[in-house]
Design a protein around this motif. Structure first.
Motif, PDB file in Angstrom:
ATOM      1  N   LYS A  92      67.041  73.848  28.523  1.00 52.49           N
ATOM      2  CA  LYS A  92      68.174  72.940  28.318  1.00 52.49           C
ATOM      3  C   LYS A  92      68.478  72.139  29.587  1.00 52.49           C
ATOM      4  CE  LYS A  92      70.497  75.617  24.717  1.00 52.49           C
ATOM      5  NZ  LYS A  92      71.717  76.376  24.360  1.00 52.49           N
ATOM      6  N   THR A  93      68.147  72.743  30.723  1.00 51.80           N
ATOM      7  CA  THR A  93      68.343  72.038  31.993  1.00 51.80           C
ATOM      8  C   THR A  93      67.519  70.752  32.027  1.00 51.80           C
ATOM      9  OG1 THR A  93      68.599  74.176  33.063  1.00 51.80           O
ATOM     10  CG2 THR A  93      68.243  72.293  34.511  1.00 51.80           C
ATOM     11  N   LEU A  94      66.345  70.787  31.398  1.00 50.08           N
ATOM     12  CA  LEU A  94      65.451  69.630  31.371  1.00 50.08           C
ATOM     13  C   LEU A  94      66.127  68.438  30.699  1.00 50.08           C
ATOM     14  CD1 LEU A  94      62.569  68.580  31.944  1.00 50.08           C
ATOM     15  CD2 LEU A  94      61.940  69.360  29.668  1.00 50.08           C
ATOM     16  N   LYS A  95      66.847  68.721  29.605  1.00 45.17           N
ATOM     17  CA  LYS A  95      67.532  67.652  28.873  1.00 45.17           C
ATOM     18  C   LYS A  95      68.557  66.961  29.769  1.00 45.17           C
ATOM     19  CE  LYS A  95      70.168  66.887  24.596  1.00 45.17           C
ATOM     20  NZ  LYS A  95      71.384  66.323  25.186  1.00 45.17           N
ATOM     21  N   LEU A  96      69.315  67.752  30.515  1.00 47.95           N
ATOM     22  CA  LEU A  96      70.330  67.193  31.400  1.00 47.95           C
ATOM     23  C   LEU A  96      69.687  66.372  32.527  1.00 47.95           C
ATOM     24  CD1 LEU A  96      72.718  70.288  31.675  1.00 47.95           C
ATOM     25  CD2 LEU A  96      73.056  68.213  30.303  1.00 47.95           C
ATOM     26  N   GLU A  97      68.592  66.915  33.066  1.00 51.73           N
ATOM     27  CA  GLU A  97      67.894  66.203  34.146  1.00 51.73           C
ATOM     28  C   GLU A  97      67.346  64.859  33.667  1.00 51.73           C
ATOM     29  OE1 GLU A  97      67.302  66.736  37.383  1.00 51.73           O
ATOM     30  OE2 GLU A  97      68.589  68.511  37.416  1.00 51.73           O
ATOM     31  N   ILE A  98      66.802  64.849  32.464  1.00 54.97           N
ATOM     32  CA  ILE A  98      66.214  63.619  31.930  1.00 54.97           C
ATOM     33  C   ILE A  98      67.294  62.591  31.614  1.00 54.97           C
ATOM     34  CG2 ILE A  98      65.049  62.665  29.892  1.00 54.97           C
ATOM     35  CD1 ILE A  98      63.118  65.023  30.075  1.00 54.97           C
ATOM     36  N   GLU A  99      68.408  63.058  31.049  1.00 56.84           N
ATOM     37  CA  GLU A  99      69.517  62.132  30.787  1.00 56.84           C
ATOM     38  C   GLU A  99      70.004  61.489  32.084  1.00 56.84           C
ATOM     39  OE1 GLU A  99      72.343  64.533  28.739  1.00 56.84           O
ATOM     40  OE2 GLU A  99      71.355  64.313  26.776  1.00 56.84           O
ATOM     41  N   ALA A 148      60.539  77.890  26.969  1.00 52.05           N
ATOM     42  CA  ALA A 148      60.130  78.216  28.341  1.00 52.05           C
ATOM     43  C   ALA A 148      58.614  78.313  28.447  1.00 52.05           C
ATOM     44  CB  ALA A 148      60.769  79.524  28.792  1.00 52.05           C
ATOM     45  N   GLU A 149      57.964  78.823  27.349  1.00 57.13           N
ATOM     46  CA  GLU A 149      56.500  78.935  27.382  1.00 57.13           C
ATOM     47  C   GLU A 149      55.856  77.552  27.495  1.00 57.13           C
ATOM     48  OE1 GLU A 149      58.135  80.289  24.439  1.00 57.13           O
ATOM     49  OE2 GLU A 149      58.577  82.021  25.706  1.00 57.13           O
ATOM     50  N   ASP A 150      56.454  76.569  26.815  1.00 57.22           N
ATOM     51  CA  ASP A 150      55.924  75.198  26.883  1.00 57.22           C
ATOM     52  C   ASP A 150      56.041  74.647  28.300  1.00 57.22           C
ATOM     53  OD1 ASP A 150      55.491  75.289  24.156  1.00 57.22           O
ATOM     54  OD2 ASP A 150      57.452  74.431  23.684  1.00 57.22           O
ATOM     55  N   VAL A 151      57.174  74.985  28.918  1.00 60.47           N
ATOM     56  CA  VAL A 151      57.404  74.510  30.276  1.00 60.47           C
ATOM     57  C   VAL A 151      56.360  75.082  31.221  1.00 60.47           C
ATOM     58  CG1 VAL A 151      59.000  74.554  32.233  1.00 60.47           C
ATOM     59  CG2 VAL A 151      59.875  74.154  29.927  1.00 60.47           C
ATOM     60  N   GLN A 152      56.061  76.379  31.061  1.00 62.37           N
ATOM     61  CA  GLN A 152      55.094  77.032  31.931  1.00 62.37           C
ATOM     62  C   GLN A 152      53.689  76.422  31.765  1.00 62.37           C
ATOM     63  OE1 GLN A 152      55.821  79.169  34.335  1.00 62.37           O
ATOM     64  NE2 GLN A 152      53.663  79.106  34.954  1.00 62.37           N
ATOM     65  N   ARG A 176      58.474  67.456  23.804  1.00 61.66           N
ATOM     66  CA  ARG A 176      57.366  68.416  23.785  1.00 61.66           C
ATOM     67  C   ARG A 176      57.753  69.782  24.345  1.00 61.66           C
ATOM     68  NH1 ARG A 176      53.486  67.737  26.941  1.00 61.66           N
ATOM     69  NH2 ARG A 176      54.011  65.865  28.115  1.00 61.66           N
ATOM     70  N   LEU A 177      58.774  69.842  25.183  1.00 65.36           N
ATOM     71  CA  LEU A 177      59.107  71.087  25.886  1.00 65.36           C
ATOM     72  C   LEU A 177      60.358  71.730  25.288  1.00 65.36           C
ATOM     73  CD1 LEU A 177      58.419  69.816  29.507  1.00 65.36           C
ATOM     74  CD2 LEU A 177      56.865  70.982  27.963  1.00 65.36           C
ATOM     75  N   LYS A 178      60.149  72.463  24.241  1.00 63.49           N
ATOM     76  CA  LYS A 178      61.270  73.093  23.540  1.00 63.49           C
ATOM     77  C   LYS A 178      61.548  74.498  24.049  1.00 63.49           C
ATOM     78  CE  LYS A 178      61.981  69.827  20.413  1.00 63.49           C
ATOM     79  NZ  LYS A 178      63.235  69.058  20.360  1.00 63.49           N
TER      80      LYS A 178
END
Length: 663
Positions: free
Chosen positions: A412-419, A626-630, A622-624
């Motif tokens: 969820k942190t990724l969403k905030l960073e991208i926004e 934690a495994e996707d992130v890794q 694409r990154l829903k």
């Protein structure tokens, strides 16, 4: 170490093919069209050699002598607006392109020769007017719909092309008659011809381009300009017979972008050397080297005799009796003198004399060096562009890795960073739009006007330097130096404007987490050329300075009473006055450049920003988990490591090429 061109070429193309998946995956900002065009040129392995010169300079004779056979009929005294491209082919054929786009194919010697005589030769009635300029500059552009004002403008523009010194009224009448004769059949003007011919092995990778003549203002037609941009080397042919070395057309042409475009690959051929004594040839060569210093490397100015070389091509296949018969019919005194008097009909000695006196051996050595340098420089520039693309991708990957590290624990942190990043991009764009307006205003507004300020400052400095020169020779050199200053001025200002835009973008990006490289427009040579095309109509510069100067010198030296002080004083005024005209027109041209460049910068920035925003959104989708992130982190690290290795290969390969091209 890769030590030959073909191996280097294959290595560069391999590196390019390895790069393309990275480009597709990470979307750098380098134009794919630009990259593909350069790759195609390298794959084709073609060396484009353009031959240019004024009318009656002996270009066709030179090309025939260089290729070893009469491909271009030499009884065709002058081509009209047709550009001729010669390539290797299994059989002789000709493809003609008409002004309206029609194409026509001719095969066989007789059919081709008749076509060339009909379409490439000038009508005797109009041989003394600048038909090439009239065709390209008026009839074809207007599609025969010629307006009175356009005709008047053309007549005014070709006054200096009256090389036969016709009465001005007769000259104007012939031009009007020609326009009337041709305006309804403009579509039948042949603009390009492509001749295929079985060339000898060493020439099979070379395309020879025979261009229509350079006019008095140093300009060439649109068709020639298009081919000029893709040429690897340029040979200028200047006749030593019947033409002044200090030709304004040549100086103007060399003062254009041709000088920079062909740096290191520009050769001046002085043709017709057999008509002069060796002492006179040496003197004319020295005069040419002095005249064109700063434009052409003096080691690349040489004199040849194309007709002697043609006779060598023909006679090398003949025995003594056949040479006798041939020379009796040929009527070429220089060849007869070498056969009957100098060699005493010794065939080997005769051929050696023809080869030595034609000087084509030295010419061939120069052209071999041209080919080697130009082709390797082509590889070097392409590698540099790929390397620049990788630098952009590295910045993208580093930013992406930073994002992934921050969101490794919680996607969820990724969403905030991208926004946050999308907001930052929007903010950068808003600031840059205002910044670009400020830059444009700084360069062309009545208050700041950096273009005028810089031009005025340079001009005043030059004026002071001229006033301190107290010899005629010194003033001649200063005249060329001053013209050179303003020729480089436009290029310097273009680069300065782009750099200022980049500085603002860097400043705005540094206050955010957005890498400058991922947004910055990349202005390649092709991009600048497109901008120059848009401003072409305003990019004309008054270059009368040289003719007026030399004309004045001539008149001064033939006065009954000669005052050197008066001569120098008037000479100084003439130089300053003419250069001031150049300055005024250059300022106007640069105003147009500034508007075009800043607009193009803003458009490219908007396109890159939109691409970046889309990239962020797609990345987030694409990154829903934690495994996707890794997994994404592992992919990014792997790509970063791979690119680092490729960059090392690129730098090593560039280092090897630098040794060849002398960087």
């Amino acid at each position: 170490m890769i030590d030959n061109y073909k191996a280097r070429r294959e290595e560069v193309l391999r590196i390019y093919e390895e790069y393309l998946p990275f480009k597709e995956k990470y979307k750098d900002t380098i134009s794919l069209e630009t990259l593909e065009n350069r790759a195609k040129n390298i794959r084709d392995g073609k060396f484009y050699l353009m031959v240019a010169g004024e009318a009656k300079s002996g270009k066709s004779t030179f090309i025939n002598a260089y290729l070893g056979t009469e491909i271009l009929p030499m009884d065709v005294q002058q081509c009209t607006s047709a550009l001729i491209e010669i390539n290797h082919g299994d059989e002789k054929s000709l493809e003609a392109v008409y002004a309206d786009g029609r194409r026509e194919i001719k095969n066989g010697d007789e059919e081709i020769k008749n076509f060339l005589k009909e379409h490439a030769a000038l009508n005797d009635n109009y041989r003394k007017i600048p038909v090439t300029t009239i065709n390209n500059g008026l009839l074809i552009k207007s599609k025969g719909d010629t307006k009175s004002s356009d005709i008047e403008d053309l007549i005014e523009g070709v006054k200096d092309d009256n090389t036969y010194n016709l009465d001005s009224q007769e000259y104007e009448r012939l031009i009007r008659d020609y326009i009337n004769d041709k305006k309804n059949s403009w579509c039948d003007i042949v603009t390009e011809m492509k001749i295929s011919y079985p060339l000898f092995k060493d020439m099979q990778d070379t395309t020879i381009i025979d261009s229509p003549g350079i006019n008095a203002s140093g300009m060439v037609g649109d068709i020639t300009e298009k081919h000029l941009k893709k040429a690897d080397a340029l040979i200028l042919v200047k006749s030593l017979v019947g033409q002044a070395i200090e030709s304004k057309a040549f100086k103007n042409f060399l003062s254009s972008s041709a000088r920079d475009r062909f740096e290191g690959s520009l050769l001046l051929i002085l043709s017709g050397k057999v008509a002069h004594t060796p002492e006179d040839v040496d003197k004319l060569e020295k005069q040419s080297k002095d005249m064109f210093r700063g434009s052409i490397d003096e080691r690349k100015i040489t004199s040849v005799d194309s007709k002697l070389q043609l006779f060598w091509n023909i006679c090398k296949e003949k025995n003594e009796e056949e040479i006798d018969d041939f020379l009796d019919k040929a009527g070429f005194d220089a060849a007869e003198n070498r056969w009957y008097k100098k060699s005493k009909k010794d065939r080997i000695f005769f051929l050696d004399l023809l080869a030595k006196d034609s000087n084509f051996g030295q010419l061939n050595q120069m052209l071999e060096e041209f080919g080697r340098t130009a082709k390797n420089k082509q590889l070097y520039d392409f590698l540099s562009l790929i390397g620049q693309s990788y630098e952009i991708i590295i910045k993208i990957l580093e930013e992406r890795l930073d994002l992934l590290n921050k969101s490794a624990e919680n996607p969820k942190t990724l969403k905030l960073e991208i926004e946050k990043k999308i907001d930052e991009i929007n903010n950068i764009q808003l600031k840059m739009n205002q910044g670009i307006k400020e830059i444009r205003s700084n360069y062309i507004s009545s208050e700041a006007n950096r273009i005028k300020q810089k031009a005025d400052a340079d001009f005043e400095l030059y004026r002071q330097e001229v006033s301190e020169v107290d010899t005629v020779d010194g003033l001649k050199k200063k005249a060329f130096a001053g013209q050179e200053k303003f020729n480089l001025f436009r290029e310097e200002m273009q680069k300065q404007i782009i750099n200022e835009c980049n500085k603002k973008l860097v400043a705005f990006s540094e206050a955010t987490s957005i890498p400058f490289e991922s947004l910055a427009p990349v202005f390649t040579e092709e991009a600048i050329l497109r901008i120059e095309e848009d401003t072409k109509k305003t990019a004309t510069v008054d270059m009368d300075v040289y003719d007026e100067i030399f004309c004045f010198l001539y008149k001064s030296e033939t006065r009954p009473v000669y005052s050197e002080d008066k001569h120098i004083e008037t000479f100084q005024k003439a130089i300053v006055k003419n250069l001031e005209n150049t300055k005024t027109q250059m300022i106007t041209t640069l105003y147009g450049d500034t508007t075009k460049i800043t607009s193009a910068y803003g458009q490219e920035l908007a396109k890159n920003a939109k691409q970046k925003q889309e990239e962020y959104s797609e990345f987030q989708l694409r990154l829903k988990k934690a495994e996707d992130v890794q997994k994404a982190k592992e992919t990014v690290k792997k790509d970063l490591d791979g690119i680092t290795g490729i960059k090392k290969q690129i730098n090593e390969l560039k280092g090897g090429i630098e040794n060849v091209i002398g960087k």
